[in-house]
Design a protein around this motif. Structure first.
Motif: not given
Length: 310
Positions: A126-127, A174-177, A107-111, A116-118
């Motif tokens: 989602h990742g 590392m994943v976010i990078l 939820h935090f990441g989605e907000e 940019k979600r579209t």
């Protein structure tokens, strides 16, 4: 059309300034006053941003269907879902805590990345949301190890090895990078946008490392999540964040908010135990997170204008 003044609150510059101010301010107040202000902010902006879910359900339903849902039916189903989540949290605290963190992280990441979600495919979208939120949580936990383990022990009667927090922080970082590098390579993110996101994380690191767990969480939850989400909800429901529309939103949330504010404020003065109060507040937030996340996801999915806001 001239934008209304409240939209300033959504701009990253405001978030940075208010975060630095709260960091400076925390050095001049004692822990009791700091906790009271933190709980007050959570019980105002934090609770209000999720207090109008029934109105959002109505709005989503009107956009997707012509069949109205009776108010008492909505209220019954919503309260049953909240009650089920609360009971699950108390009877199965460990899996409930894990599920709560995962859902809240998403939820935090989605907000945070909703503008940019579209532009992202399903898996990467989602990742990104989940891993960014996990990065925030692991950063918060790693910077406040003793307080975090105290709260988790009160909830689950289990002590977590700090190495797990550091490992989670390393993996999520590392994943976010990799996500940022991939997006910049595919022209989904500019170098400036990537540097801005890294700067935000640096600000969070300073805040989390130099402030208490309660204060750190409050600043992020209220000023980086709740207020931007609240303003977008107002736009979704009423078309803009004008002052009259903000008052309409607050009036619709008033009953729920007053009940939560009075109840938890009385607990604050009665218990005089910040750890126990935080556990109760955590359980309350956990119980309303699942329906709130579901409603917000439906709202964003039903309106492309929401996802394009910044």
């Amino acid at each position: 059309m001239k934008q209304s003044k409240p939209l300033i609150l959504e701009k990253p510059g405001f978030n940075i300034v208010i975060t630095l101010f709260t960091l400076w301010f925390s050095f001049f107040i004692d822990s009791l006053l700091e906790n009271f202000i933190a709980y007050f902010l959570i019980l105002t902006f934090g609770i209000i941003h999720g207090a109008n879910d029934l109105s959002l359900i109505d709005a989503v339903n009107k956009r997707n269907s012509n069949t109205p849902i009776p108010f008492y039916s909505k209220l019954r189903n919503y309260l049953l879902l909240v009650l089920a989540a609360l009971l699950f949290f108390f009877f199965f605290p460990i899996p409930a805590l894990v599920i709560f963190i995962l859902i809240s992280a998403y939820h935090f990441g989605e907000e945070h990345f909703s503008p940019k979600r579209t532009n992202l495919i399903f898996f990467s979208k989602h990742g990104l949301f989940l891993n960014y939120g996990l990065l925030i949580f692991f950063l918060l936990f790693s910077c406040n190890l003793e307080e975090t383990n105290t709260i988790i022990y009160e909830i689950t009667k289990t002590t977590i090895n700090p190495l797990y927090y550091y490992l989670g922080l390393f993996i999520s970082s590392m994943v976010i990078l990799l996500y940022f590098c991939f997006f910049m390579y595919r022209k989904k993110m500019t170098m400036y946008e990537g540097a801005k996101q890294v700067f935000f994380l640096l600000v969070f690191s300073i805040l989390f490392k130099t402030s208490s767990l309660v204060w750190s969480f409050t600043v992020y939850f209220v000023f980086w999540h709740s207020i931007p989400s609240l303003l977008k909800q107002v736009t979704y429901l009423y078309g803009s964040t004008s002052t009259p529309n903000l008052f309409r939103f607050f009036r619709a949330s008033l009953g729920y908010w007053l009940a939560a504010l009075v109840g938890l404020t009385l607990l604050f003065f009665y218990l005089k135990d910040s750890t126990l109060l935080l556990v109760i507040l955590f359980a309350a937030l956990a119980s309303i997170t699942l329906p709130h996340v579901w409603v917000l996801n439906k709202m964003m999915s039903s309106n492309q204008d929401y996802s394009k806001q910044n």
